[in-house]
Motif scaffolding. Structure first.
Motif, PDB file in Angstrom:
ATOM      1  N   SER A  32       6.442 -19.393 -26.142  1.00 33.85           N
ATOM      2  CA  SER A  32       5.691 -20.095 -27.176  1.00 33.85           C
ATOM      3  C   SER A  32       6.410 -20.007 -28.510  1.00 33.85           C
ATOM      4  O   SER A  32       6.377 -18.980 -29.151  1.00 33.85           O
ATOM      5  CB  SER A  32       4.288 -19.485 -27.299  1.00 33.85           C
ATOM      6  OG  SER A  32       4.369 -18.081 -27.425  1.00 33.85           O
ATOM      7  N   PRO A  33       7.106 -21.088 -28.936  1.00 34.80           N
ATOM      8  CA  PRO A  33       7.771 -21.061 -30.232  1.00 34.80           C
ATOM      9  C   PRO A  33       6.775 -21.131 -31.367  1.00 34.80           C
ATOM     10  O   PRO A  33       5.698 -21.704 -31.240  1.00 34.80           O
ATOM     11  CB  PRO A  33       8.645 -22.320 -30.196  1.00 34.80           C
ATOM     12  CG  PRO A  33       7.949 -23.223 -29.235  1.00 34.80           C
ATOM     13  CD  PRO A  33       7.322 -22.335 -28.204  1.00 34.80           C
ATOM     14  N   THR A  35       6.077 -22.112 -35.558  1.00 38.76           N
ATOM     15  CA  THR A  35       6.545 -23.090 -36.516  1.00 38.76           C
ATOM     16  C   THR A  35       6.091 -22.703 -37.910  1.00 38.76           C
ATOM     17  O   THR A  35       5.083 -22.031 -38.088  1.00 38.76           O
ATOM     18  CB  THR A  35       6.015 -24.502 -36.199  1.00 38.76           C
ATOM     19  OG1 THR A  35       4.606 -24.516 -36.423  1.00 38.76           O
ATOM     20  CG2 THR A  35       6.316 -24.904 -34.781  1.00 38.76           C
ATOM     21  N   TYR A  50       6.598 -29.757 -39.390  1.00 35.39           N
ATOM     22  CA  TYR A  50       6.919 -28.379 -39.026  1.00 35.39           C
ATOM     23  C   TYR A  50       8.404 -28.204 -38.727  1.00 35.39           C
ATOM     24  O   TYR A  50       9.077 -29.116 -38.237  1.00 35.39           O
ATOM     25  CB  TYR A  50       6.120 -27.943 -37.790  1.00 35.39           C
ATOM     26  CG  TYR A  50       4.663 -27.682 -38.062  1.00 35.39           C
ATOM     27  CD1 TYR A  50       4.277 -26.584 -38.818  1.00 35.39           C
ATOM     28  CD2 TYR A  50       3.685 -28.533 -37.562  1.00 35.39           C
ATOM     29  CE1 TYR A  50       2.936 -26.338 -39.061  1.00 35.39           C
ATOM     30  CE2 TYR A  50       2.336 -28.292 -37.803  1.00 35.39           C
ATOM     31  CZ  TYR A  50       1.973 -27.190 -38.552  1.00 35.39           C
ATOM     32  OH  TYR A  50       0.655 -26.954 -38.793  1.00 35.39           O
ATOM     33  N   THR A  51       8.914 -27.017 -39.007  1.00 37.61           N
ATOM     34  CA  THR A  51      10.244 -26.595 -38.581  1.00 37.61           C
ATOM     35  C   THR A  51      10.062 -25.628 -37.425  1.00 37.61           C
ATOM     36  O   THR A  51       9.441 -24.575 -37.574  1.00 37.61           O
ATOM     37  CB  THR A  51      10.997 -25.884 -39.731  1.00 37.61           C
ATOM     38  OG1 THR A  51      11.159 -26.805 -40.812  1.00 37.61           O
ATOM     39  CG2 THR A  51      12.353 -25.388 -39.270  1.00 37.61           C
ATOM     40  N   TRP A  52      10.579 -25.987 -36.245  1.00 36.88           N
ATOM     41  CA  TRP A  52      10.374 -25.162 -35.056  1.00 36.88           C
ATOM     42  C   TRP A  52      11.365 -24.005 -35.044  1.00 36.88           C
ATOM     43  O   TRP A  52      12.550 -24.172 -35.269  1.00 36.88           O
ATOM     44  CB  TRP A  52      10.519 -26.009 -33.786  1.00 36.88           C
ATOM     45  CG  TRP A  52       9.421 -27.010 -33.649  1.00 36.88           C
ATOM     46  CD1 TRP A  52       9.421 -28.304 -34.065  1.00 36.88           C
ATOM     47  CD2 TRP A  52       8.127 -26.783 -33.089  1.00 36.88           C
ATOM     48  NE1 TRP A  52       8.223 -28.905 -33.806  1.00 36.88           N
ATOM     49  CE2 TRP A  52       7.402 -28.002 -33.207  1.00 36.88           C
ATOM     50  CE3 TRP A  52       7.512 -25.685 -32.499  1.00 36.88           C
ATOM     51  CZ2 TRP A  52       6.102 -28.132 -32.748  1.00 36.88           C
ATOM     52  CZ3 TRP A  52       6.204 -25.814 -32.049  1.00 36.88           C
ATOM     53  CH2 TRP A  52       5.516 -27.034 -32.170  1.00 36.88           C
ATOM     54  N   LYS A  54      12.656 -20.567 -32.800  1.00 35.55           N
ATOM     55  CA  LYS A  54      12.662 -20.014 -31.445  1.00 35.55           C
ATOM     56  C   LYS A  54      11.981 -18.663 -31.424  1.00 35.55           C
ATOM     57  O   LYS A  54      12.242 -17.798 -32.262  1.00 35.55           O
ATOM     58  CB  LYS A  54      14.100 -19.876 -30.941  1.00 35.55           C
ATOM     59  CG  LYS A  54      14.186 -19.416 -29.485  1.00 35.55           C
ATOM     60  CD  LYS A  54      15.634 -19.371 -29.027  1.00 35.55           C
ATOM     61  CE  LYS A  54      15.716 -18.933 -27.557  1.00 35.55           C
ATOM     62  NZ  LYS A  54      17.116 -18.881 -27.086  1.00 35.55           N
ATOM     63  N   ARG A  85       3.160 -23.206 -30.601  1.00 38.56           N
ATOM     64  CA  ARG A  85       3.092 -24.110 -29.454  1.00 38.56           C
ATOM     65  C   ARG A  85       3.245 -23.298 -28.174  1.00 38.56           C
ATOM     66  O   ARG A  85       4.204 -22.554 -28.011  1.00 38.56           O
ATOM     67  CB  ARG A  85       4.194 -25.174 -29.535  1.00 38.56           C
ATOM     68  CG  ARG A  85       4.122 -26.194 -28.387  1.00 38.56           C
ATOM     69  CD  ARG A  85       5.143 -27.310 -28.591  1.00 38.56           C
ATOM     70  NE  ARG A  85       6.511 -26.828 -28.524  1.00 38.56           N
ATOM     71  CZ  ARG A  85       7.574 -27.566 -28.831  1.00 38.56           C
ATOM     72  NH1 ARG A  85       7.400 -28.795 -29.259  1.00 38.56           N
ATOM     73  NH2 ARG A  85       8.793 -27.065 -28.736  1.00 38.56           N
ATOM     74  N   THR A  87       3.948 -23.191 -24.246  1.00 37.62           N
ATOM     75  CA  THR A  87       4.597 -23.975 -23.203  1.00 37.62           C
ATOM     76  C   THR A  87       4.498 -23.213 -21.884  1.00 37.62           C
ATOM     77  O   THR A  87       4.971 -22.084 -21.783  1.00 37.62           O
ATOM     78  CB  THR A  87       6.080 -24.232 -23.531  1.00 37.62           C
ATOM     79  OG1 THR A  87       6.178 -24.851 -24.813  1.00 37.62           O
ATOM     80  CG2 THR A  87       6.715 -25.128 -22.480  1.00 37.62           C
TER      81      THR A  87
END
Length: 209
Positions: A32-33, A35, A50-52, A54, A85, A87
């Motif tokens: 889950s990154p 942001t 947003y800037t994602w 890692k 987020r 995933t």
């Protein structure tokens, strides 16, 4: 959310020396990154840019996991919003909870000091049930509130309440299973929701069950 400026590095220091981190705790989450938005939306109802960043991939299994995301690349900007987020891996459904999200200096702060040993200042045990008042000495230093929990015979904890005072009253504490005494724990919680080691006390039950 209150805006917060991410500090930039001093001229004589490396950027990592003044970086901040997003700290978050996730319950049984996969990758889950996180942001960070350094600008607001272009207009009402528009998406936040947003800037994602890692994040660490968390393994499966039960229990809370904590991961950190460095914000050193965004030094000197203002954080308008944060997001995460989730995933999933494969086709299995994902169940997750997110809590204790903080933005702070990279250097870890010490945990709050343990409160003073609590005392049962009043009780009225009868027929496996009691009205109980607990009182204790608050921890030194910046403390947001204190949390009171009950330790059950199987070792699990049950949250009873939180308070900014140094005492709490419980009108109906019930005897659990065949325990000889009810065990209570008090923990101090600071402004970043770090918790102290517990201070314990007991209430001895009378009679048999």
């Amino acid at each position: 959310m209150t805006e917060r400026t991410c500090p930039g590095p001093r001229p004589s220091c490396r950027a990592s020396a003044r970086s901040e981190t997003i700290r978050r705790s996730v319950w049984a989450s996969p990758g889950s990154p996180a942001t960070c938005a350094i600008r607001g939306p272009s207009g009402p109802g528009q998406e936040v840019p947003y800037t994602w960043l890692k994040a660490q991939t968390l393994g499966s299994g039960q229990g809370w996991r904590t991961t950190r995301v460095r914000l050193s690349d965004l030094a000197g900007t203002t954080a308008h919003a944060l997001a995460v987020r989730i995933t999933r891996r494969g086709k299995e459904p994902v169940r997750w909870r997110l809590g204790a999200v903080t933005v702070r200096e990279a250097a870890a702060r010490p945990r709050p000091a343990t409160p003073g040993t609590p005392a049962v200042s009043a009780s009225s045990p009868q027929s496996g049930k009691a009205a109980v008042r607990l009182a204790w000495q608050r921890s030194a230093g910046p403390v947001r509130h204190d949390e009171v929990s009950r330790v059950l015979p199987d070792g699990t904890r049950r949250f009873l309440g939180g308070t900014c005072a140094a005492a709490l009253f419980f009108p109906g504490v019930e005897r659990a299973a065949r325990e000889s005494a009810a065990v209570f724990e008090i923990r101090a919680v600071d402004e970043l929701y770090a918790v102290s080691a517990p201070a314990r006390t007991t209430l001895t039950w009378t009679g048999t069950r």
